[in-house]
Design a protein around this motif. Structure first.
Motif, mmCIF file in Angstrom:
data_model
loop_
_atom_site.group_PDB
_atom_site.id
_atom_site.type_symbol
_atom_site.label_atom_id
_atom_site.label_comp_id
_atom_site.label_asym_id
_atom_site.label_seq_id
_atom_site.Cartn_x
_atom_site.Cartn_y
_atom_site.Cartn_z
ATOM 1 N N VAL A 249 0.876 -1.093 0.130
ATOM 2 C CA VAL A 249 -0.070 -0.007 -0.128
ATOM 3 C C VAL A 249 1.061 1.188 0.131
ATOM 4 O O VAL A 249 1.653 1.658 1.136
ATOM 5 N N PRO A 250 1.309 2.040 -1.217
ATOM 6 C CA PRO A 250 1.992 3.041 -1.254
ATOM 7 C C PRO A 250 1.624 3.974 -0.427
ATOM 8 O O PRO A 250 2.477 4.658 0.185
ATOM 9 N N GLU A 251 0.518 4.480 -0.134
ATOM 10 C CA GLU A 251 0.134 5.540 0.686
ATOM 11 C C GLU A 251 0.408 5.343 2.313
ATOM 12 O O GLU A 251 1.028 6.180 2.786
ATOM 13 N N ARG A 252 0.432 4.148 2.594
ATOM 14 C CA ARG A 252 0.760 3.816 3.887
ATOM 15 C C ARG A 252 1.920 3.780 4.025
ATOM 16 O O ARG A 252 2.726 4.200 5.120
ATOM 17 N N TRP A 253 2.862 2.951 3.055
ATOM 18 C CA TRP A 253 4.327 3.088 3.047
ATOM 19 C C TRP A 253 4.877 4.463 3.029
ATOM 20 O O TRP A 253 5.709 4.645 4.045
ATOM 21 N N ARG A 254 4.445 5.263 2.359
ATOM 22 C CA ARG A 254 4.762 6.843 2.268
ATOM 23 C C ARG A 254 4.536 7.413 3.826
ATOM 24 O O ARG A 254 5.533 8.233 4.093
ATOM 25 N N ALA A 255 3.614 7.324 4.369
ATOM 26 C CA ALA A 255 3.292 8.003 5.698
ATOM 27 C C ALA A 255 4.150 7.634 6.714
ATOM 28 O O ALA A 255 4.749 8.179 7.431
ATOM 29 N N HIS A 256 4.475 6.138 6.672
ATOM 30 C CA HIS A 256 5.386 5.610 7.824
ATOM 31 C C HIS A 256 6.846 6.024 7.547
ATOM 32 O O HIS A 256 7.523 6.465 8.477
ATOM 33 N N PHE A 257 6.980 6.203 6.292
ATOM 34 C CA PHE A 257 8.416 6.587 5.890
ATOM 35 C C PHE A 257 8.793 7.964 6.020
ATOM 36 O O PHE A 257 9.807 8.514 6.910
#
Length: 452
Positions: A249-257
């Motif tokens: 899930v790119p959106e969740r990955w970007r938020a955590h990063f």
């Protein structure tokens, strides 16, 4: 003749009177035997009695004194010896007046073997025998003869007793002097031992104080690391693990990063603040005035507000605690100006006065009413995270400084006041709506000189 007798051995004067007690009496007695032989060569029985008394006196001295040196330390034995000798001298003097010349031997033994006050009695008896030998030829059947006899006896006794008392007094004073010197030596030994013990205790206290300071600093740094860096690293690890779990899930990955990146920047800023708390880098390479100028230049470039630094008086070395407190005060004041004042110009004045050193930070911003409760101002849009992180080492005060400005000041202002008051100084904030704000810090001269 008052006073306590000196605590000495009976034979204390043996070394001085040794020749007089071991040789002279025999020489005198031998000479008197020759005189007796000459004078009484035809006396028959009387001569034999005199020679017998002389032989008895010689044997008495040999046995009781010369052949038994150890007996000289025994008071009772020496008293018996002296009494027997005095009796023999008295008998000889009564028989023949020339045996009065043997009385010096009695004086020698009186001074050499008798202790005080028996020495005085012994000298008196020997002096009386000597006087009787001197007045043997004076007729005593008339008043003149009796008076002359009494005068001669009195002169002998008084003079010899006076000499005995004088010798005893000198001996007593010498003993007291020796005792006083020994007491002084003992006192010096105790003083040296006490000084050595105090020095050891001082070294121990210094070591303990140093160890306690190191332990306190370690504990402080441990708390700082635990509350800032460790918590930040835990958060970074957690966010990276969450980003790894949300790989599809790119959106969740970007938020955590992004959250992990933000935590890393915050941890970096906290690390820099911890290092600055030990010793600010500007103070390592320059004096307080130059360090303030550097802080003002960086702050002005970051916020676009003109900041001027002025030094009044002759600069002099200050205690490191004083320099750090004043630099932190300037940084906190500038941070508050950037957050709340909306000022166009800030002036920093460092004053080296005769009795104190002062720092004044004045801005021409909106000001405020110090007596009125204040609501925290909304957060302003700051520079990019990279620029803020880089500026943190030069413009931030300590962690948490200026986080709020309620009535009475936030943590930054409180920390600033504690630093200044910890140096016996004062911190004053003056402001009015529309008239700007002035923050003044003052440290007394005593504190400056103590640490200089």
């Amino acid at each position: 003749m008052s006073g306590a007798a000196p605590p000495v051995r009976p034979g204390r004067q043996d070394q001085r009177l040794e020749p007089l007690m071991t040789v002279a009496p025999y020489v005198i007695l031998a000479a008197l035997v020759v005189v007796t032989l000459v004078v009484k060569r035809g006396a028959g029985g009387s001569l034999l009695i005199d020679l017998g008394l002389c032989a008895t006196a010689a044997l008495w001295m040999l046995w009781m004194f010369t052949w038994h040196p150890a007996w000289r330390e025994r008071v009772a034995v020496m008293a018996v010896f002296f009494a027997g000798l005095v009796v023999l001298i008295g008998v000889l003097v009564l028989r023949d007046p020339w045996f009065g010349l043997f009385t010096p031997a009695g004086y020698f033994y009186a001074f050499g073997v008798l202790v005080w006050p028996w020495r005085l009695a012994g000298v008196s008896v020997v002096a009386f025998e000597s006087g009787m030998a001197q007045v043997a030829g004076i007729p005593k059947h008339n008043a003149f003869g009796v008076a002359l006899t009494v005068v001669v006896l009195a002169v002998n006794v008084v003079c010899m007793c006076g000499m005995a008392w004088w010798e005893w007094d000198v001996d007593r004073k010498n003993v007291e002097r020796v005792a006083a010197l020994e007491q002084a030596r003992e006192a010096n030994r105790r003083l040296q031992a006490t000084l050595a013990e105090n020095a050891g205790l001082h070294r121990q206290l210094v070591v303990q104080a140093r160890e306690a300071g190191v332990l306190d600093e370690r504990q402080r740094m441990a708390r700082e690391i635990h509350d800032t860096l460790a918590q930040g690293l835990i958060g970074i690890v957690t966010q990276l693990q969450a980003a790894e779990s949300a790989g599809d899930v790119p959106e969740r990955w970007r938020a955590h990063f992004a959250a992990a990146t933000r935590l890393a920047r915050e941890s970096l800023a906290e690390a820099r603040r911890s290092v600055d708390a030990l010793r600010p880098e500007p103070l390592e390479t320059a004096g307080l005035g130059e360090a303030l100028a550097g802080v003002a230049d960086r702050w002005s470039a970051l916020h676009g507000v003109t900041a001027q630094v002025t030094t009044v008086g002759t600069a002099r070395p200050l205690a490191s605690e004083t320099e750090l407190a004043l630099l932190r005060a300037a940084q906190e004041a500038l941070a508050n100006v950037a957050r709340h004042a909306r000022a166009g110009t800030v002036t920093l004045t460092l004053g080296y006065l005769g009795s104190e050193v002062t720092l004044e930070v004045r801005d021409d911003g909106c000001g405020f009413d110090p007596s009125a409760p204040r609501v925290p101002a909304p957060a302003t849009v700051g520079p990019e995270p990279e620029a803020e992180a880089e500026a943190g080492s030069g413009t931030e005060a300590e962690p948490g400084s200026g986080s709020d400005t309620e009535a009475g000041g936030g943590f930054g202002l409180k920390a600033m006041r504690e630093r200044i008051e910890g140096l016996s100084g004062t911190l004053r904030v003056e402001s009015a709506p529309g008239s700007g704000t002035t923050v003044s810090a003052c440290v007394p001269q005593e504190t400056v000189e103590a640490g200089a």
